[in-house]
Design an enzyme around this catalytic site. Structure first.
Site, PDB file in Angstrom:
ATOM      1  N   ARG A  12     -18.785  64.916 -28.767  1.00  0.00           N
ATOM      2  CA  ARG A  12     -18.460  65.752 -27.611  1.00  0.00           C
ATOM      3  C   ARG A  12     -18.995  67.148 -27.831  1.00  0.00           C
ATOM      4  O   ARG A  12     -18.922  67.677 -28.939  1.00  0.00           O
ATOM      5  CB  ARG A  12     -16.930  65.884 -27.493  1.00  0.00           C
ATOM      6  CG  ARG A  12     -16.296  64.820 -26.674  1.00  0.00           C
ATOM      7  CD  ARG A  12     -14.782  64.809 -26.894  1.00  0.00           C
ATOM      8  NE  ARG A  12     -14.257  63.472 -26.650  1.00  0.00           N
ATOM      9  CZ  ARG A  12     -13.991  63.010 -25.459  1.00  0.00           C
ATOM     10  NH1 ARG A  12     -14.158  63.778 -24.402  1.00  0.00           N
ATOM     11  NH2 ARG A  12     -13.551  61.776 -25.289  1.00  0.00           N
ATOM     12  N   ALA A  14     -19.639  71.210 -25.681  1.00  0.00           N
ATOM     13  CA  ALA A  14     -18.971  72.106 -24.747  1.00  0.00           C
ATOM     14  C   ALA A  14     -19.073  71.594 -23.318  1.00  0.00           C
ATOM     15  O   ALA A  14     -18.163  71.772 -22.518  1.00  0.00           O
ATOM     16  CB  ALA A  14     -19.592  73.498 -24.855  1.00  0.00           C
ATOM     17  N   GLY A  16     -20.202  68.206 -22.349  1.00  0.00           N
ATOM     18  CA  GLY A  16     -20.024  66.793 -22.023  1.00  0.00           C
ATOM     19  C   GLY A  16     -19.814  65.887 -23.213  1.00  0.00           C
ATOM     20  O   GLY A  16     -19.682  66.326 -24.357  1.00  0.00           O
ATOM     21  N   CYS A  18     -21.196  62.532 -25.348  1.00  0.00           N
ATOM     22  CA  CYS A  18     -22.426  61.788 -25.620  1.00  0.00           C
ATOM     23  C   CYS A  18     -22.100  60.331 -25.948  1.00  0.00           C
ATOM     24  O   CYS A  18     -21.311  60.053 -26.857  1.00  0.00           O
ATOM     25  CB  CYS A  18     -23.167  62.416 -26.794  1.00  0.00           C
ATOM     26  SG  CYS A  18     -23.909  63.983 -26.377  1.00  0.00           S
ATOM     27  N   ASP A 135     -30.133  78.629 -29.998  1.00  0.00           N
ATOM     28  CA  ASP A 135     -28.917  78.035 -30.560  1.00  0.00           C
ATOM     29  C   ASP A 135     -29.278  77.125 -31.730  1.00  0.00           C
ATOM     30  O   ASP A 135     -28.658  76.093 -31.925  1.00  0.00           O
ATOM     31  CB  ASP A 135     -28.183  77.252 -29.462  1.00  0.00           C
ATOM     32  CG  ASP A 135     -26.746  76.923 -29.860  1.00  0.00           C
ATOM     33  OD1 ASP A 135     -26.162  77.674 -30.665  1.00  0.00           O
ATOM     34  OD2 ASP A 135     -26.223  75.905 -29.386  1.00  0.00           O
TER      35      ASP A 135
HETATM   36  N1  LIG Z   1     -29.682  62.469 -29.219  1.00  0.00           N
HETATM   37  C1  LIG Z   1     -28.632  62.253 -30.000  1.00  0.00           C
HETATM   38  N2  LIG Z   1     -28.657  61.278 -30.929  1.00  0.00           N
HETATM   39  C2  LIG Z   1     -27.578  61.063 -31.721  1.00  0.00           C
HETATM   40  N3  LIG Z   1     -26.431  61.772 -31.658  1.00  0.00           N
HETATM   41  C3  LIG Z   1     -26.358  62.761 -30.756  1.00  0.00           C
HETATM   42  C4  LIG Z   1     -27.436  63.046 -29.878  1.00  0.00           C
HETATM   43  N4  LIG Z   1     -27.076  64.076 -29.088  1.00  0.00           N
HETATM   44  C5  LIG Z   1     -25.845  64.416 -29.456  1.00  0.00           C
HETATM   45  N5  LIG Z   1     -25.390  63.630 -30.456  1.00  0.00           N
HETATM   46  C6  LIG Z   1     -24.073  63.704 -31.100  1.00  0.00           C
HETATM   47  O1  LIG Z   1     -23.129  64.106 -30.128  1.00  0.00           O
HETATM   48  C7  LIG Z   1     -22.508  65.334 -30.523  1.00  0.00           C
HETATM   49  C8  LIG Z   1     -22.270  66.201 -29.296  1.00  0.00           C
HETATM   50  O2  LIG Z   1     -23.512  66.660 -28.815  1.00  0.00           O
HETATM   51  P1  LIG Z   1     -23.644  67.727 -27.648  1.00  0.00           P
HETATM   52  O3  LIG Z   1     -25.084  68.034 -27.477  1.00  0.00           O
HETATM   53  O4  LIG Z   1     -22.907  67.241 -26.460  1.00  0.00           O
HETATM   54  O5  LIG Z   1     -22.845  68.987 -28.123  1.00  0.00           O
HETATM   55  P2  LIG Z   1     -22.989  69.984 -29.348  1.00  0.00           P
HETATM   56  O6  LIG Z   1     -24.418  70.261 -29.602  1.00  0.00           O
HETATM   57  O7  LIG Z   1     -22.224  69.439 -30.533  1.00  0.00           O
HETATM   58  O8  LIG Z   1     -22.202  71.245 -28.787  1.00  0.00           O
HETATM   59  P3  LIG Z   1     -22.519  72.199 -27.531  1.00  0.00           P
HETATM   60  O9  LIG Z   1     -22.408  71.388 -26.292  1.00  0.00           O
HETATM   61  O10 LIG Z   1     -21.474  73.245 -27.635  1.00  0.00           O
HETATM   62  O11 LIG Z   1     -23.889  72.735 -27.737  1.00  0.00           O
HETATM   63  C9  LIG Z   1     -23.454  65.956 -31.544  1.00  0.00           C
HETATM   64  O12 LIG Z   1     -22.774  66.761 -32.453  1.00  0.00           O
HETATM   65  C10 LIG Z   1     -24.075  64.742 -32.213  1.00  0.00           C
HETATM   66  O13 LIG Z   1     -23.239  64.288 -33.256  1.00  0.00           O
END
Ligand SMILES: Nc1ncnc2c1ncn2[C@@H]1O[C@H](COP(=O)(O)OP(=O)(O)OP(=O)(O)O)[C@@H](O)[C@H]1O
Length: 361
Positions: A12, A14, A16, A18, A135
């Site tokens: 998860r 900020a 959504g 995943c 970021d």
């Molecule tokens: N393309 C991907 N492949 C594998 N795991 C992923 C992928 N994208 C995201 N994740 C997993 O899902 C988590 C949440 O990702 P998301 O991009 O939603 O938020 P974030 O980067 O942790 O935080 P923020 O939204 O605050 O930037 C990640 O920490 C990662 O573990």
């Protein structure tokens, strides 16, 4: 969502949730990031649209690729490439546990430099498109299953600079924020170089470069450039690389093109480009390698393969080094050479090892 079958939730953020999903057409694995648009302000909506538009423009083997997006029941679904190896943050945490148990020490410096160079190549691609990540942090750096390929992700707060040389919105995650962002000054691509310095420090020490009890304490350390002392295990060349990236005055910081011709980076750059040259750039339709990729990646590169690839992201002077690379190729990395003063610019015999990139995902 008809096209995809949910497998499991992988995280998860900020904005959504995943989901790891399976494409019903060909059973390939993808990530579907579901963002609830129900109570989203117009500003947030624009934010997400810009994320999607940015992702569309970025196609690179070291950057998580955008595949598709659609809306479903008040949710925006962004379909992207799946990185099986998890985040660099997790890898660092795992290594830290090993270190704390005194079973193993830090990552070898050559591993750190290989990761560092991959991030540099990905940033070069972004910066050449006038996109600043803003970021960059280990949480946003994903990996393939074998942890040999890093992929930058999360363009959620990236912003296209457009014609302006500096953007002025303050956004970011505290520990990796550059001083100019902390001070609400205009910033440009150099803020990513600061964050890269923080990531390099963390890869070397398994702890963050700037830490504090609370946000003001962290910000104070960053703006004063109060970097933790570096360990004895770090070579002088790499220490100075960290120091140059973490210059509080952004004008004194190198940009990507400066580092791509740095003698520390160059051997890794050659090796990575040799391997990436045989990786297919992701397309908007499919993010998986062709069936023959693994076998192609297991072959040794020859002088002709070295020359055949496009080094579009390398500056002319770097290309010059590459094209003058001698045909006798013996060593892809110069880690022993660095400590013995071996300079890749003068080194006459370079070997590119059998590729480690034998698995894309
Ligand atoms: N393309 C991907 N492949 C594998 N795991 C992923 C992928 N994208 C995201 N994740 C997993 O899902 C988590 C949440 O990702 P998301 O991009 O939603 O938020 P974030 O980067 O942790 O935080 P923020 O939204 O605050 O930037 C990640 O920490 C990662 O573990």
């Amino acid at each position: 969502m008809d096209k995809y079958e949910k497998v499991r939730c992988v995280g998860r953020g900020a904005f959504g949730v995943c989901w790891l999903c399976r494409d019903k057409n060909d059973a390939s694995k993808v990530i579907v990031k579901l963002i609830n648009t129900h109570e989203m302000s117009e500003k947030d909506d624009k934010y997400i649209q810009s994320e999607v538009n940015l992702l569309k423009k970025v196609q690179h083997p070291l950057i998580i690729g955008y595949i598709d997006y659609f809306t479903i029941e008040n949710q925006l679904a962004i379909v992207m490439q799946y990185a099986e190896g998890g985040t660099l943050e997790r890898l660092i945490n795992e290594q830290r546990v090993i270190k704390d148990n005194n079973m193993k020490e830090h990552f070898p410096e050559k591993t750190v430099l290989e990761y560092f160079t991959q991030i540099l190549i990905a940033l070069d691609h972004m910066h050449s498109k006038h996109i600043v990540h803003r970021d960059l942090k280990p949480q946003n750096i994903l990996m393939n299953r074998r942890k040999t390929i890093l992929k930058l992700s999360d363009f959620g707060i990236s912003k296209e600079l457009g014609t302006k040389s500096a953007a002025s919105t303050v956004i970011g995650t505290p520990n990796y924020l550059s001083p100019e962002i902390c001070e609400s000054r205009p910033y440009n691509q150099k803020c990513d170089m600061w964050s890269l310095g923080c990531v390099l420090f963390e890869l070397l020490h398994l702890e963050r470069a700037f830490e504090g009890e609370n946000l003001p304490a962290i910000v104070m350390k960053i703006t004063q450039g109060k970097l933790k002392p570096m360990g004895e295990h770090v070579s002088n060349e790499v220490k100075s690389l960290v120091n140059t990236l973490l210059k509080t005055n952004e004008k004194s910081r190198p940009d990507v093109s400066d580092l791509l011709v740095d003698p520390i980076v160059l051997p890794y750059l050659i090796s990575i480009h040799c391997d990436l040259g045989r990786l297919e750039a992701p397309t908007t339709d499919k993010r998986k390698p062709s069936a023959s990729l693994s076998s192609r990646l297991r072959t040794y590169p020859t002088q002709s393969t070295l020359r055949a690839h496009s080094y579009s992201s390398i500056t002319p002077s770097a290309t010059q080094h590459l094209t003058t690379t001698p045909s006798s190729i013996e060593s892809g990395f110069f880690s022993p050479g660095r400590s013995t003063g071996l300079n890749p610019r003068t080194q006459s015999r370079i070997q590119v090892p059998q590729t480690k990139y034998d698995q894309y995902h």
